[in-house]
Design a protein around this motif. Sequence first.
Motif, PDB file in Angstrom:
ATOM      1  N   THR A 144      37.899  43.013  42.018  1.00  0.00           N
ATOM      2  CA  THR A 144      36.546  43.473  42.328  1.00  0.00           C
ATOM      3  C   THR A 144      36.521  44.219  43.665  1.00  0.00           C
ATOM      4  O   THR A 144      35.955  45.289  43.766  1.00  0.00           O
ATOM      5  N   ASP A 145      37.171  43.626  44.675  1.00  0.00           N
ATOM      6  CA  ASP A 145      37.308  44.313  45.957  1.00  0.00           C
ATOM      7  C   ASP A 145      38.445  43.675  46.747  1.00  0.00           C
ATOM      8  O   ASP A 145      38.983  42.632  46.365  1.00  0.00           O
ATOM      9  N   GLU A 146      38.808  44.316  47.856  1.00  0.00           N
ATOM     10  CA  GLU A 146      39.953  43.872  48.643  1.00  0.00           C
ATOM     11  C   GLU A 146      39.737  42.493  49.259  1.00  0.00           C
ATOM     12  O   GLU A 146      40.671  41.692  49.341  1.00  0.00           O
ATOM     13  N   VAL A 147      38.509  42.208  49.669  1.00  0.00           N
ATOM     14  CA  VAL A 147      38.221  40.928  50.323  1.00  0.00           C
ATOM     15  C   VAL A 147      38.438  39.770  49.351  1.00  0.00           C
ATOM     16  O   VAL A 147      39.105  38.775  49.673  1.00  0.00           O
ATOM     17  N   GLU A 148      37.896  39.898  48.143  1.00  0.00           N
ATOM     18  CA  GLU A 148      38.061  38.821  47.154  1.00  0.00           C
ATOM     19  C   GLU A 148      39.526  38.667  46.751  1.00  0.00           C
ATOM     20  O   GLU A 148      40.012  37.559  46.554  1.00  0.00           O
ATOM     21  N   LEU A 149      40.232  39.793  46.636  1.00  0.00           N
ATOM     22  CA  LEU A 149      41.651  39.728  46.294  1.00  0.00           C
ATOM     23  C   LEU A 149      42.421  38.907  47.326  1.00  0.00           C
ATOM     24  O   LEU A 149      43.228  38.043  46.977  1.00  0.00           O
ATOM     25  N   GLU A 150      42.154  39.152  48.599  1.00  0.00           N
ATOM     26  CA  GLU A 150      42.845  38.399  49.658  1.00  0.00           C
ATOM     27  C   GLU A 150      42.507  36.912  49.587  1.00  0.00           C
ATOM     28  O   GLU A 150      43.381  36.058  49.797  1.00  0.00           O
ATOM     29  N   LEU A 151      41.264  36.589  49.259  1.00  0.00           N
ATOM     30  CA  LEU A 151      40.871  35.186  49.111  1.00  0.00           C
ATOM     31  C   LEU A 151      41.620  34.515  47.970  1.00  0.00           C
ATOM     32  O   LEU A 151      42.103  33.389  48.095  1.00  0.00           O
ATOM     33  N   ILE A 152      41.721  35.227  46.851  1.00  0.00           N
ATOM     34  CA  ILE A 152      42.435  34.676  45.678  1.00  0.00           C
ATOM     35  C   ILE A 152      43.897  34.424  46.016  1.00  0.00           C
ATOM     36  O   ILE A 152      44.460  33.383  45.683  1.00  0.00           O
ATOM     37  N   ILE A 153      44.502  35.376  46.697  1.00  0.00           N
ATOM     38  CA  ILE A 153      45.913  35.217  47.054  1.00  0.00           C
ATOM     39  C   ILE A 153      46.098  34.040  48.006  1.00  0.00           C
ATOM     40  O   ILE A 153      47.035  33.252  47.868  1.00  0.00           O
ATOM     41  N   TYR A 180      48.724  38.403  38.786  1.00  0.00           N
ATOM     42  CA  TYR A 180      48.476  39.795  38.412  1.00  0.00           C
ATOM     43  C   TYR A 180      47.019  40.162  38.657  1.00  0.00           C
ATOM     44  O   TYR A 180      46.119  39.357  38.407  1.00  0.00           O
ATOM     45  N   PHE A 181      46.800  41.403  39.147  1.00  0.00           N
ATOM     46  CA  PHE A 181      45.449  41.930  39.374  1.00  0.00           C
ATOM     47  C   PHE A 181      45.274  43.252  38.635  1.00  0.00           C
ATOM     48  O   PHE A 181      46.137  44.128  38.697  1.00  0.00           O
ATOM     49  N   ASP A 182      44.131  43.376  37.974  1.00  0.00           N
ATOM     50  CA  ASP A 182      43.792  44.613  37.255  1.00  0.00           C
ATOM     51  C   ASP A 182      42.279  44.730  37.233  1.00  0.00           C
ATOM     52  O   ASP A 182      41.567  43.745  37.452  1.00  0.00           O
ATOM     53  N   ALA A 218      48.369  39.969  30.132  1.00  0.00           N
ATOM     54  CA  ALA A 218      49.232  39.317  31.132  1.00  0.00           C
ATOM     55  C   ALA A 218      49.145  37.795  30.999  1.00  0.00           C
ATOM     56  O   ALA A 218      50.156  37.087  31.131  1.00  0.00           O
ATOM     57  N   SER A 219      47.946  37.295  30.724  1.00  0.00           N
ATOM     58  CA  SER A 219      47.769  35.851  30.536  1.00  0.00           C
ATOM     59  C   SER A 219      48.535  35.343  29.325  1.00  0.00           C
ATOM     60  O   SER A 219      49.065  34.231  29.333  1.00  0.00           O
ATOM     61  N   GLU A 220      48.603  36.172  28.277  1.00  0.00           N
ATOM     62  CA  GLU A 220      49.388  35.805  27.090  1.00  0.00           C
ATOM     63  C   GLU A 220      50.851  35.579  27.435  1.00  0.00           C
ATOM     64  O   GLU A 220      51.530  34.738  26.841  1.00  0.00           O
ATOM     65  N   VAL A 221      51.352  36.349  28.390  1.00  0.00           N
ATOM     66  CA  VAL A 221      52.738  36.219  28.828  1.00  0.00           C
ATOM     67  C   VAL A 221      52.915  34.958  29.666  1.00  0.00           C
ATOM     68  O   VAL A 221      54.031  34.471  29.847  1.00  0.00           O
ATOM     69  N   GLY A 222      51.797  34.429  30.187  1.00  0.00           N
ATOM     70  CA  GLY A 222      51.854  33.242  31.026  1.00  0.00           C
ATOM     71  C   GLY A 222      51.650  33.519  32.501  1.00  0.00           C
ATOM     72  O   GLY A 222      51.839  32.637  33.344  1.00  0.00           O
ATOM     73  N   ILE A 223      51.265  34.767  32.816  1.00  0.00           N
ATOM     74  CA  ILE A 223      51.033  35.149  34.213  1.00  0.00           C
ATOM     75  C   ILE A 223      49.569  34.912  34.557  1.00  0.00           C
ATOM     76  O   ILE A 223      48.666  35.378  33.841  1.00  0.00           O
ATOM     77  N   LYS A 224      49.319  34.210  35.639  1.00  0.00           N
ATOM     78  CA  LYS A 224      47.956  33.963  36.099  1.00  0.00           C
ATOM     79  C   LYS A 224      47.352  35.310  36.510  1.00  0.00           C
ATOM     80  O   LYS A 224      47.937  36.038  37.327  1.00  0.00           O
ATOM     81  N   SER A 225      46.175  35.653  35.944  1.00  0.00           N
ATOM     82  CA  SER A 225      45.632  37.001  36.094  1.00  0.00           C
ATOM     83  C   SER A 225      44.198  36.986  36.592  1.00  0.00           C
ATOM     84  O   SER A 225      43.414  36.109  36.215  1.00  0.00           O
ATOM     85  N   TYR A 226      43.871  37.998  37.407  1.00  0.00           N
ATOM     86  CA  TYR A 226      42.551  38.054  38.045  1.00  0.00           C
ATOM     87  C   TYR A 226      41.971  39.461  37.967  1.00  0.00           C
ATOM     88  O   TYR A 226      42.692  40.453  38.158  1.00  0.00           O
TER      89      TYR A 226
END
Length: 197
Positions: free
Chosen positions: A182-191, A160-162, A171-179
Amino acid sequence: MIKAVIFDLNGIFLQSPKLSDRFEKDFHIDAEIFKIKLNEIMEAVRKPKARPTFEYWKPFFEELNLKFSESEFWDYWFKSEIPSEQMIQYASKLRSSGIKVFILSNNFKERSEYYNNYQWIHESADKVYFSWKTGFIKPDTRAWQLILSENNLNPEDCIYFDDQEKNLLAASEVGIKSYLFTDEVELELIISENNLE
């Protein structure tokens, strides 16, 4: 193996200056005063069975002697939001690779109807969950649990991203890894690091 990515909408797919800052600049209304009213109205209209949203704004505008019609206000607000072409293309790429993409947004009826006119929103996501329809307003953990149950997913199947920390914690409480987005480039790296591609 990650099967789905859940995204917030505003601040990720749609970028815009803060409405409170725009009102201060354009109409000389103190941003902090405007934010109080905005938060009060959003608290009401993001829920099911709210009255038409402009009914909540109209007395405030009359008090400030602002001559907004409903359509003028929506144009002023929504047309300042710029879609991120990079995010749209990336979400579509995820879907074409077999990853489910969901959007989870605290939003009200008129704004979501405006977004429904965007072809990209239908192409970028398998489903969009708006709080005024579901009744679950982030950070209520039931917002994420609904996505899991409706789509036969386990928390460990998703990330999950927010752009708001309180939503990431929920979201983390539910057990979903959450991030934090900050920007599109970092999001793609995380994925990429989560072996989605």
